[in-house]
Design an enzyme around this catalytic site. Structure first.
Site, PDB file in Angstrom:
ATOM      1  N   LYS A  47       4.011  -2.235   3.067  1.00 39.65           N
ATOM      2  CA  LYS A  47       4.101  -2.059   4.844  1.00 39.65           C
ATOM      3  C   LYS A  47       5.473  -2.487   5.399  1.00 39.65           C
ATOM      4  O   LYS A  47       6.869  -2.726   5.001  1.00 39.65           O
ATOM      5  CB  LYS A  47       3.113  -2.951   5.127  1.00 39.65           C
ATOM      6  CG  LYS A  47       3.533  -4.311   5.109  1.00 39.65           C
ATOM      7  CD  LYS A  47       2.518  -5.358   5.181  1.00 39.65           C
ATOM      8  CE  LYS A  47       1.542  -5.250   5.852  1.00 39.65           C
ATOM      9  NZ  LYS A  47       2.105  -5.486   7.043  1.00 39.65           N
ATOM     10  N   LEU A  75       3.326  -3.937  13.291  1.00 36.80           N
ATOM     11  CA  LEU A  75       4.421  -4.308  12.568  1.00 36.80           C
ATOM     12  C   LEU A  75       4.130  -5.688  12.128  1.00 36.80           C
ATOM     13  O   LEU A  75       4.807  -6.448  12.437  1.00 36.80           O
ATOM     14  CB  LEU A  75       5.770  -3.947  12.638  1.00 36.80           C
ATOM     15  CG  LEU A  75       5.882  -2.817  13.364  1.00 36.80           C
ATOM     16  CD1 LEU A  75       7.757  -3.289  14.088  1.00 36.80           C
ATOM     17  CD2 LEU A  75       6.637  -1.922  12.168  1.00 36.80           C
ATOM     18  N   CYS A 132       9.370   2.420  15.412  1.00 31.36           N
ATOM     19  CA  CYS A 132       9.081   0.855  15.848  1.00 31.36           C
ATOM     20  C   CYS A 132       9.694   1.075  17.363  1.00 31.36           C
ATOM     21  O   CYS A 132      10.577   2.075  17.706  1.00 31.36           O
ATOM     22  CB  CYS A 132       9.403   0.164  15.365  1.00 31.36           C
ATOM     23  SG  CYS A 132      10.503   0.265  14.331  1.00 31.36           S
ATOM     24  N   LYS A 167      12.899   7.567   7.905  1.00 35.19           N
ATOM     25  CA  LYS A 167      10.986   7.768   8.229  1.00 35.19           C
ATOM     26  C   LYS A 167      11.795   8.405   9.777  1.00 35.19           C
ATOM     27  O   LYS A 167      11.514   7.306  10.533  1.00 35.19           O
ATOM     28  CB  LYS A 167      10.318   7.031   7.596  1.00 35.19           C
ATOM     29  CG  LYS A 167       8.766   7.433   8.392  1.00 35.19           C
ATOM     30  CD  LYS A 167       7.922   6.735   7.929  1.00 35.19           C
ATOM     31  CE  LYS A 167       6.388   7.131   7.260  1.00 35.19           C
ATOM     32  NZ  LYS A 167       5.357   6.135   7.100  1.00 35.19           N
ATOM     33  N   THR A 195       3.259   8.755  12.623  1.00 34.05           N
ATOM     34  CA  THR A 195       1.653   8.672  12.865  1.00 34.05           C
ATOM     35  C   THR A 195       2.036   9.645  13.887  1.00 34.05           C
ATOM     36  O   THR A 195       2.955   9.418  14.951  1.00 34.05           O
ATOM     37  CB  THR A 195       0.610   8.013  12.719  1.00 34.05           C
ATOM     38  OG1 THR A 195       1.560   6.823  13.438  1.00 34.05           O
ATOM     39  CG2 THR A 195       0.259   7.033  10.978  1.00 34.05           C
ATOM     40  N   GLY A 246      -0.675  14.162   6.076  1.00 38.12           N
ATOM     41  CA  GLY A 246      -2.211  15.322   6.072  1.00 38.12           C
ATOM     42  C   GLY A 246      -2.678  15.054   4.921  1.00 38.12           C
ATOM     43  O   GLY A 246      -2.929  15.962   4.871  1.00 38.12           O
TER      44      GLY A 246
END
Ligand SMILES: Cc1cc2nc3c(=O)[nH]c(=O)nc-3n(C[C@H](O)[C@H](O)[C@H](O)COP(=O)(O)O)c2cc1C
Length: 289
Positions: A47, A75, A132, A167, A195, A246
């Site tokens: 995470k 977060l 973020c 990412k 996402t 997905g």
């Protein structure tokens, strides 16, 4: 075109499976270790970790929808020092490489978190989560600004002795431009992608279950959006692309590999099926045969 092989190479390491557990969906591996669910798991992304402890968003933070899952974790984590002591150094020995996900509220935070992680022998690599919100630019994700992504990548590359993927976010900006900026800044790979913004509203009352209202949406129905982005990014950059989003069937893994991914991450599938990596691998292998 030749059919993709399930044996992969990433950053000088050979894997007999392309499947990586996606950031935030397997914690630091503690629960999966209890269930012994490591078959065909190439690596685990932790995470996201920040410099200081974060409470995260108010609950409820998760909501199931008809076809997917909304999450608004914000977060939540105990901060990098405590993560290194409790989760990374002092905890379970996971039988696969650990990729630590790094997040921040300001540009300087990313490389400062990595500096602390460099003191631990455990991480194999990092994943820099630029999805973020950037507090200094009014809450837009860092990933919406190629120049910020390039600066963050450059700063991380300066302090890191390990490979790192950036990412990307699908929610703002042009992903191909951001991918090029990350590569220019020295990133070793790209994770495509985080996402998609989503929201579920009660039409009777106009209210949402999740207090922050807008959340991150994951769903197998988003696979074509991810395939398109993996294809667009992987044909433009020269660093490996890790697909995320997905995946629910072995078929999906093969499709993402065919679109240009080097590795494929699995997220929400894991929450229902902790042995998802093993199952997806078997399905993909049967299809290839
Ligand atoms: C509960 C939950 C927590 C997540 N936490 C993180 C996180 O801490 N860092 C991150 O980069 N992505 C996080 N994600 C996004 C996943 O890593 C993944 O990119 C996303 O769920 C899409 O993949 P999927 O369709 O296989 O779930 C989280 C997703 C979920 C559902």
């Amino acid at each position: 075109m030749t059919a993709p092989s399930l044996s992969r190479n990433l950053w000088g390491r050979r894997f007999d499976s392309p499947l990586i557990l996606a950031g935030g969906t397997a914690g630091f591996g503690r629960e999966l270790a209890l269930l012994d669910c490591w078959d065909r798991v190439a690596a685990l992304v932790s995470k996201s970790v920040t410099l200081k402890p974060r409470e995260g968003n108010p609950p409820p933070r998760i909501q199931e929808t008809e076809y997917g899952l909304l999450n608004s974790i914000g977060l939540a984590n105990p901060g990098v020092n405590s993560v290194v002591q409790q989760e990374i150094n002092g905890s379970v020995n996971i039988p696969c490489p650990l990729i630590v996900s790094v997040a921040g509220e300001e540009e300087e935070e990313f490389h400062r978190v990595v500096e602390v992680l460099e003191g631990s022998p455990m991480p194999w690599a990092y994943e820099i989560n630029v999805s973020c919100p950037n507090v200094a630019s009014g809450g837009l994700p860092f990933g919406s600004e190629p120049s910020a992504v390039e600066r963050i990548s450059r700063a991380v590359a300066r302090v890191s002795s390990r490979p790192f993927a950036v990412k990307l976010t699908p929610n703002a900006g042009d992903m191909v431009e951001t991918a090029l900026a990350a590569q220019e800044g020295g990133a070793s790979g790209l994770t495509v992608c985080n996402t998609f913004l989503g929201m579920k509203m009660d039409w009777r009352t106009g209210s949402t279950l999740i207090p922050r209202k807008v959340a991150g949406y994951s769903s197998p129905a988003l696979l074509p959006l991810v395939v398109a982005r993996v294809w667009q990014v992987s044909r433009t950059v020269s660093i490996p692309v890790l697909a995320s989003g997905g995946v629910a069937r072995g078929e999906d893994v093969l499709e993402l590999l065919a679109a240009g991914a080097e590795m494929v991450q699995v997220g929400i599938r894991l929450m229902r099926r902790p042995r998802a990596a093993s199952e997806l691998f078997r399905e993909a292998e049967e299809l290839l045969q």
